[in-house]
Design a protein around this motif. Structure first.
Motif, PDB file in Angstrom:
ATOM      1  N   ARG A 133       0.890  -1.167   0.000  1.00 22.88           N
ATOM      2  CA  ARG A 133       0.000   0.000   0.000  1.00 22.88           C
ATOM      3  C   ARG A 133       0.924   1.210   0.000  1.00 22.88           C
ATOM      4  O   ARG A 133       1.650   1.453   0.962  1.00 22.88           O
ATOM      5  CB  ARG A 133      -0.888  -0.013   1.237  1.00 22.88           C
ATOM      6  CG  ARG A 133      -1.795   1.225   1.352  1.00 22.88           C
ATOM      7  CD  ARG A 133      -2.786   1.294   0.211  1.00 22.88           C
ATOM      8  NE  ARG A 133      -3.758   2.366   0.393  1.00 22.88           N
ATOM      9  CZ  ARG A 133      -3.606   3.621  -0.013  1.00 22.88           C
ATOM     10  NH1 ARG A 133      -2.483   3.980  -0.622  1.00 22.88           N
ATOM     11  NH2 ARG A 133      -4.547   4.502   0.167  1.00 22.88           N
ATOM     12  N   VAL A 134       0.925   1.933  -1.092  1.00 23.93           N
ATOM     13  CA  VAL A 134       1.846   3.045  -1.277  1.00 23.93           C
ATOM     14  C   VAL A 134       1.278   4.292  -0.610  1.00 23.93           C
ATOM     15  O   VAL A 134       0.132   4.667  -0.841  1.00 23.93           O
ATOM     16  CB  VAL A 134       2.089   3.314  -2.781  1.00 23.93           C
ATOM     17  CG1 VAL A 134       3.102   4.446  -2.963  1.00 23.93           C
ATOM     18  CG2 VAL A 134       2.560   2.047  -3.488  1.00 23.93           C
ATOM     19  N   PHE A 135       2.097   4.954   0.200  1.00 23.42           N
ATOM     20  CA  PHE A 135       1.689   6.199   0.849  1.00 23.42           C
ATOM     21  C   PHE A 135       2.366   7.427   0.236  1.00 23.42           C
ATOM     22  O   PHE A 135       1.819   8.529   0.284  1.00 23.42           O
ATOM     23  CB  PHE A 135       1.984   6.142   2.344  1.00 23.42           C
ATOM     24  CG  PHE A 135       1.175   5.102   3.072  1.00 23.42           C
ATOM     25  CD1 PHE A 135      -0.154   4.875   2.756  1.00 23.42           C
ATOM     26  CD2 PHE A 135       1.752   4.342   4.072  1.00 23.42           C
ATOM     27  CE1 PHE A 135      -0.902   3.917   3.418  1.00 23.42           C
ATOM     28  CE2 PHE A 135       1.015   3.384   4.748  1.00 23.42           C
ATOM     29  CZ  PHE A 135      -0.317   3.166   4.427  1.00 23.42           C
ATOM     30  N   ALA A 136       3.554   7.244  -0.314  1.00 26.58           N
ATOM     31  CA  ALA A 136       4.263   8.346  -0.962  1.00 26.58           C
ATOM     32  C   ALA A 136       5.262   7.754  -1.946  1.00 26.58           C
ATOM     33  O   ALA A 136       5.755   6.641  -1.756  1.00 26.58           O
ATOM     34  CB  ALA A 136       4.977   9.227   0.063  1.00 26.58           C
ATOM     35  N   CYS A 137       5.541   8.519  -3.011  1.00 27.05           N
ATOM     36  CA  CYS A 137       6.472   8.039  -4.028  1.00 27.05           C
ATOM     37  C   CYS A 137       7.199   9.243  -4.626  1.00 27.05           C
ATOM     38  O   CYS A 137       6.557  10.191  -5.099  1.00 27.05           O
ATOM     39  CB  CYS A 137       5.724   7.271  -5.122  1.00 27.05           C
ATOM     40  SG  CYS A 137       6.804   6.463  -6.329  1.00 27.05           S
ATOM     41  N   GLY A 138       8.509   9.216  -4.592  1.00 28.17           N
ATOM     42  CA  GLY A 138       9.299  10.321  -5.104  1.00 28.17           C
ATOM     43  C   GLY A 138       9.308  10.377  -6.624  1.00 28.17           C
ATOM     44  O   GLY A 138       9.087   9.379  -7.310  1.00 28.17           O
ATOM     45  N   VAL A 139       9.559  11.578  -7.141  1.00 29.98           N
ATOM     46  CA  VAL A 139       9.738  11.804  -8.580  1.00 29.98           C
ATOM     47  C   VAL A 139      11.233  11.803  -8.860  1.00 29.98           C
ATOM     48  O   VAL A 139      12.020  12.380  -8.097  1.00 29.98           O
ATOM     49  CB  VAL A 139       9.129  13.150  -9.009  1.00 29.98           C
ATOM     50  CG1 VAL A 139       9.362  13.424 -10.486  1.00 29.98           C
ATOM     51  CG2 VAL A 139       7.642  13.188  -8.678  1.00 29.98           C
ATOM     52  N   ASN A 140      11.654  11.147  -9.942  1.00 25.34           N
ATOM     53  CA  ASN A 140      13.071  11.177 -10.281  1.00 25.34           C
ATOM     54  C   ASN A 140      13.269  11.411 -11.773  1.00 25.34           C
ATOM     55  O   ASN A 140      12.317  11.426 -12.555  1.00 25.34           O
ATOM     56  CB  ASN A 140      13.783   9.907  -9.800  1.00 25.34           C
ATOM     57  CG  ASN A 140      13.288   8.652 -10.489  1.00 25.34           C
ATOM     58  OD1 ASN A 140      13.323   8.541 -11.705  1.00 25.34           O
ATOM     59  ND2 ASN A 140      12.819   7.678  -9.710  1.00 25.34           N
ATOM     60  N   ASN A 141      14.528  11.590 -12.159  1.00 20.25           N
ATOM     61  CA  ASN A 141      14.839  11.900 -13.549  1.00 20.25           C
ATOM     62  C   ASN A 141      14.374  10.809 -14.505  1.00 20.25           C
ATOM     63  O   ASN A 141      13.989  11.099 -15.648  1.00 20.25           O
ATOM     64  CB  ASN A 141      16.343  12.124 -13.719  1.00 20.25           C
ATOM     65  CG  ASN A 141      16.765  13.532 -13.342  1.00 20.25           C
ATOM     66  OD1 ASN A 141      16.234  14.506 -13.850  1.00 20.25           O
ATOM     67  ND2 ASN A 141      17.712  13.641 -12.429  1.00 20.25           N
ATOM     68  N   THR A 142      14.410   9.558 -14.073  1.00 24.04           N
ATOM     69  CA  THR A 142      14.001   8.466 -14.957  1.00 24.04           C
ATOM     70  C   THR A 142      12.537   8.620 -15.361  1.00 24.04           C
ATOM     71  O   THR A 142      12.170   8.332 -16.509  1.00 24.04           O
ATOM     72  CB  THR A 142      14.228   7.107 -14.269  1.00 24.04           C
ATOM     73  OG1 THR A 142      15.621   6.972 -13.977  1.00 24.04           O
ATOM     74  CG2 THR A 142      13.814   5.959 -15.175  1.00 24.04           C
ATOM     75  N   ASP A 143      11.688   9.073 -14.433  1.00 25.50           N
ATOM     76  CA  ASP A 143      10.278   9.287 -14.767  1.00 25.50           C
ATOM     77  C   ASP A 143      10.143  10.273 -15.926  1.00 25.50           C
ATOM     78  O   ASP A 143       9.406  10.024 -16.887  1.00 25.50           O
ATOM     79  CB  ASP A 143       9.520   9.842 -13.552  1.00 25.50           C
ATOM     80  CG  ASP A 143       9.565   8.921 -12.355  1.00 25.50           C
ATOM     81  OD1 ASP A 143       9.513   7.700 -12.549  1.00 25.50           O
ATOM     82  OD2 ASP A 143       9.654   9.433 -11.224  1.00 25.50           O
ATOM     83  N   ILE A 144      10.843  11.392 -15.816  1.00 29.63           N
ATOM     84  CA  ILE A 144      10.737  12.430 -16.848  1.00 29.63           C
ATOM     85  C   ILE A 144      11.403  11.961 -18.136  1.00 29.63           C
ATOM     86  O   ILE A 144      10.831  12.077 -19.235  1.00 29.63           O
ATOM     87  CB  ILE A 144      11.385  13.739 -16.370  1.00 29.63           C
ATOM     88  CG1 ILE A 144      10.908  14.118 -14.966  1.00 29.63           C
ATOM     89  CG2 ILE A 144      11.124  14.847 -17.387  1.00 29.63           C
ATOM     90  CD1 ILE A 144       9.435  14.347 -14.844  1.00 29.63           C
ATOM     91  N   ASN A 145      12.619  11.439 -18.010  1.00 29.77           N
ATOM     92  CA  ASN A 145      13.378  11.039 -19.203  1.00 29.77           C
ATOM     93  C   ASN A 145      12.647   9.979 -20.013  1.00 29.77           C
ATOM     94  O   ASN A 145      12.678   9.985 -21.251  1.00 29.77           O
ATOM     95  CB  ASN A 145      14.757  10.520 -18.797  1.00 29.77           C
ATOM     96  CG  ASN A 145      15.632  11.610 -18.195  1.00 29.77           C
ATOM     97  OD1 ASN A 145      15.370  12.790 -18.363  1.00 29.77           O
ATOM     98  ND2 ASN A 145      16.664  11.200 -17.482  1.00 29.77           N
TER      99      ASN A 145
END
Length: 369
Positions: free
Chosen positions: A44-56
């Motif tokens: 059960r995910v409560f938080a998830c960071g954004v990183n360069n791989t997501d954008i790239n």
């Protein structure tokens, strides 16, 4: 096996529909909740960071046909057959998000029952169970497998690390990708006490982690960041900080250091690459895990071989790197740096904020409960 919490049939998630701009991300409430296979767990995910791989990945920047600096907009020239981080194609729709903080709520067969109900961080590198050391068989959470921009996510049980800390879910979600990348970089160059290191791009998620982890090793750190962020970078422990806008920031960094560096940990790339090699001591080490200012650089091979330099790329790491990171967190040897938090419904705004580089540290998505 599940916890007492009822697990729904559908969930809210952000679906990546293809390569392009933010419009390719769609938040929906009717996405099926995944079920854990043998050896997997459901989180059960409560938080998830954004990183360069997501954008790239979204914009197609990893494609060999793209040579420009990173951007939040889609690259029309991207070849869809090599838009993934591993230089291959991706299947859509895909749920991105690699930096997961949450709780294990269900187990597949052949998993450790003690994981059920535990608060966890997730190592995002997906290794082949039969040959985990073979990097060619490695995938990435949110690329080759659905990730954490969703209320639920399944991952291999070996990727789950129970963590005991008073940090919030948002703070924990700032660690996984950026900090494990930074730790990997410093292990690649074997940075030791008393050595000197330059950190271009020191205000981002990886850069701010590099500053803290280098200081944890007893190294002397010169950080390079935007002028408006220098005070924050110094608060993280950097010994000196140089404004990126300086006419010759590399020379200014060398002067601040009192001489050439033992190592450079770079996530920027671009036109500064050659100058950073010249800023290294004989036998110095350069390591990179990104190229936000541009991936195609000039290299004078005479600098490389006449000065006995070492060049390292840092992407796929051994599991011990993530285990070391969790140890730092539990011993309170590092502190999170969160530049902003956005609810899942505002994922477009979160990625825009990430791309603007106006923040220090990591951008985190909060997941509705």
């Amino acid at each position: 096996m599940t916890t007492d919490q009822a697990i729904p049939e559908t969930m809210r998630a952000a679906l990546l529909l293809g390569t392009g701009g933010p419009e390719m991300l769609e938040v929906r409430d009717d996405v099926p909740v995944p079920r854990p296979d043998r050896g997997d767990v459901l989180i059960r995910v409560f938080a998830c960071g954004v990183n360069n791989t997501d954008i790239n990945t979204r914009v197609g920047w990893y494609s060999r046909s793209v040579t420009a600096a990173t951007s939040g907009d889609g690259f029309a020239e991207a070849d869809l057959d090599d838009v993934g981080w591993g230089r291959d194609g991706l299947a859509y729709p895909r749920i991105q998000g690699a930096d997961i903080a949450g709780v294990v709520v269900a187990l597949g067969d052949d998993t450790d029952h003690s994981l059920l109900g535990r608060r966890v961080l997730v190592d995002p590198w997906l290794r082949d169970r039969r040959n985990p050391s073979d990097r060619e068989l490695t995938g990435y959470l949110g690329s080759e497998r659905d990730g954490g921009f969703a209320q639920y996510c399944t991952v291999p049980s070996e990727n789950v690390y129970p963590v005991s800390t008073e940090m919030t879910d948002v703070e924990l979600a700032s660690f996984a990708c950026s900090w494990s990348t930074a730790e990997h970089m410093l292990q690649r160059v074997n940075l030791g006490a008393g050595e000197t290191i330059a950190v271009p791009g020191a205000s981002g998620g990886v850069g701010s982690a590099l500053v803290q982890l280098a200081k944890l090793r007893g190294a002397s750190v010169v950080a390079i960041a935007g002028a408006s962020k220098l005070e924050r970078v110094l608060e993280l422990g950097a010994d000196s900080a140089v404004a990126r806008e300086t006419d010759d920031s590399v020379t200014a960094a060398v002067e601040a250091n009192g001489g050439l560096f033992d190592a450079v940990a770079d996530v920027v790339g671009g036109d500064g690459f050659g100058s950073w090699l010249e800023a290294l001591n004989r036998g110095g080490r350069y390591v990179t895990s990104g190229a936000i200012a541009g991936p195609v650089v000039d290299l004078d091979l005479r600098t490389l071989y006449l000065r006995d330099l070492q060049l390292h790329g840092a992407t796929i790491y051994a599991p011990r790197v993530f285990a070391d990171l969790v140890g730092y967190i539990e011993r309170a040897q590092v502190r999170p740096v969160v530049g902003g938090a956005f609810p899942l419904e505002q994922i477009h705004d979160a990625q825009e904020a990430f791309g603007s580089k106006d923040h220090v540290g990591s951008i985190v998505i909060t997941i509705p409960r």
